[in-house]
Design a protein around this motif. Structure first.
Motif, PDB file in Angstrom:
ATOM      1  N   GLY A  52      -1.198 -11.305  12.725  1.00 19.73           N
ATOM      2  CA  GLY A  52      -2.510 -11.556  12.680  1.00 19.73           C
ATOM      3  C   GLY A  52      -3.183 -11.308  11.507  1.00 19.73           C
ATOM      4  N   LEU A  53      -4.447 -11.722  11.498  1.00 19.69           N
ATOM      5  CA  LEU A  53      -5.476 -11.916  10.243  1.00 19.69           C
ATOM      6  C   LEU A  53      -5.607 -10.481   9.871  1.00 19.69           C
ATOM      7  CD1 LEU A  53      -6.676 -13.259   8.174  1.00 19.69           C
ATOM      8  CD2 LEU A  53      -8.550 -13.599   9.678  1.00 19.69           C
ATOM      9  N   GLY A  54      -5.541  -9.855   8.706  1.00 18.45           N
ATOM     10  CA  GLY A  54      -6.064  -8.586   8.245  1.00 18.45           C
ATOM     11  C   GLY A  54      -4.930  -7.612   8.633  1.00 18.45           C
ATOM     12  N   ALA A  55      -3.934  -7.896   9.373  1.00 15.26           N
ATOM     13  CA  ALA A  55      -2.692  -6.682   9.688  1.00 15.26           C
ATOM     14  C   ALA A  55      -1.992  -6.206   8.370  1.00 15.26           C
ATOM     15  CB  ALA A  55      -1.785  -7.439  10.664  1.00 15.26           C
ATOM     16  N   LEU A  56      -1.877  -4.996   8.280  1.00 17.90           N
ATOM     17  CA  LEU A  56      -1.130  -4.442   7.481  1.00 17.90           C
ATOM     18  C   LEU A  56       0.174  -4.227   7.825  1.00 17.90           C
ATOM     19  CD1 LEU A  56      -3.973  -2.182   5.842  1.00 17.90           C
ATOM     20  CD2 LEU A  56      -3.123  -4.255   4.890  1.00 17.90           C
ATOM     21  N   LEU A  57       1.302  -4.651   7.188  1.00 19.35           N
ATOM     22  CA  LEU A  57       2.827  -4.569   7.762  1.00 19.35           C
ATOM     23  C   LEU A  57       3.473  -3.696   6.656  1.00 19.35           C
ATOM     24  CD1 LEU A  57       3.514  -7.874   9.390  1.00 19.35           C
ATOM     25  CD2 LEU A  57       3.118  -5.608  10.467  1.00 19.35           C
ATOM     26  N   SER A  58       4.316  -2.832   7.060  1.00 18.37           N
ATOM     27  CA  SER A  58       4.949  -1.790   5.952  1.00 18.37           C
ATOM     28  C   SER A  58       6.399  -3.037   5.845  1.00 18.37           C
ATOM     29  CB  SER A  58       5.555  -0.490   6.290  1.00 18.37           C
ATOM     30  OG  SER A  58       6.377  -0.629   7.361  1.00 18.37           O
ATOM     31  N   PRO A  59       6.900  -2.713   4.772  1.00 18.86           N
ATOM     32  CA  PRO A  59       8.296  -3.614   4.514  1.00 18.86           C
ATOM     33  C   PRO A  59       9.296  -3.157   5.598  1.00 18.86           C
ATOM     34  CG  PRO A  59       7.559  -2.562   2.386  1.00 18.86           C
ATOM     35  CD  PRO A  59       6.695  -2.019   3.628  1.00 18.86           C
ATOM     36  N   SER A  60       9.391  -1.942   6.164  1.00 19.64           N
ATOM     37  CA  SER A  60      10.352  -1.589   7.204  1.00 19.64           C
ATOM     38  C   SER A  60       9.826  -2.295   8.323  1.00 19.64           C
ATOM     39  CB  SER A  60      10.384  -0.087   7.482  1.00 19.64           C
ATOM     40  OG  SER A  60       9.070   0.554   7.760  1.00 19.64           O
ATOM     41  N   GLU A  61       8.651  -2.712   8.545  1.00 19.36           N
ATOM     42  CA  GLU A  61       8.033  -3.331   9.875  1.00 19.36           C
ATOM     43  C   GLU A  61       8.594  -4.662   9.867  1.00 19.36           C
ATOM     44  OE1 GLU A  61       4.211  -1.118  11.411  1.00 19.36           O
ATOM     45  OE2 GLU A  61       4.139  -2.103   9.564  1.00 19.36           O
TER      46      GLU A  61
END
Length: 90
Positions: A52-61
């Motif tokens: 989704g827009l603006g979501a922050l995902l870590s590399p592990s996610e």
């Protein structure tokens, strides 16, 4: 060595440095293309888009959602950039 010879040597060294810098830029550009192709082949852009827009995902996610179970050799491909990634390789 007189001043004129010194300038010629300096000019030749600067030209060689310029050629070396250009070669490094070319090599770096190819690495970016390989990484982008790997990201596309693994569906990373879709994974990030689904978040989704603006979501922050870590590399592990992001890594958690990678299709490694469908491509058991995918990690080997990531370490060996000379082997092209392909969805038909599994």
């Amino acid at each position: 060595m007189d001043s004129k010879e010194s300038q010629m040597v300096t000019s030749a060294e600067e030209e060689e440095d310029s050629h070396c810098q250009y070669a490094i830029k070319l090599a770096s550009a190819s690495v970016l293309l390989v990484l982008l192709k790997a990201a596309m082949d693994l569906g990373m852009l879709e994974i990030i888009g689904r978040a989704g827009l603006g979501a922050l995902l870590s590399p592990s996610e992001v890594a958690y959602h990678l299709p490694a179970h469908n491509h058991p050799d995918v990690l080997l491909h990531l370490y060996d950039h000379s082997t092209p990634l392909s969805r038909t390789s599994a």
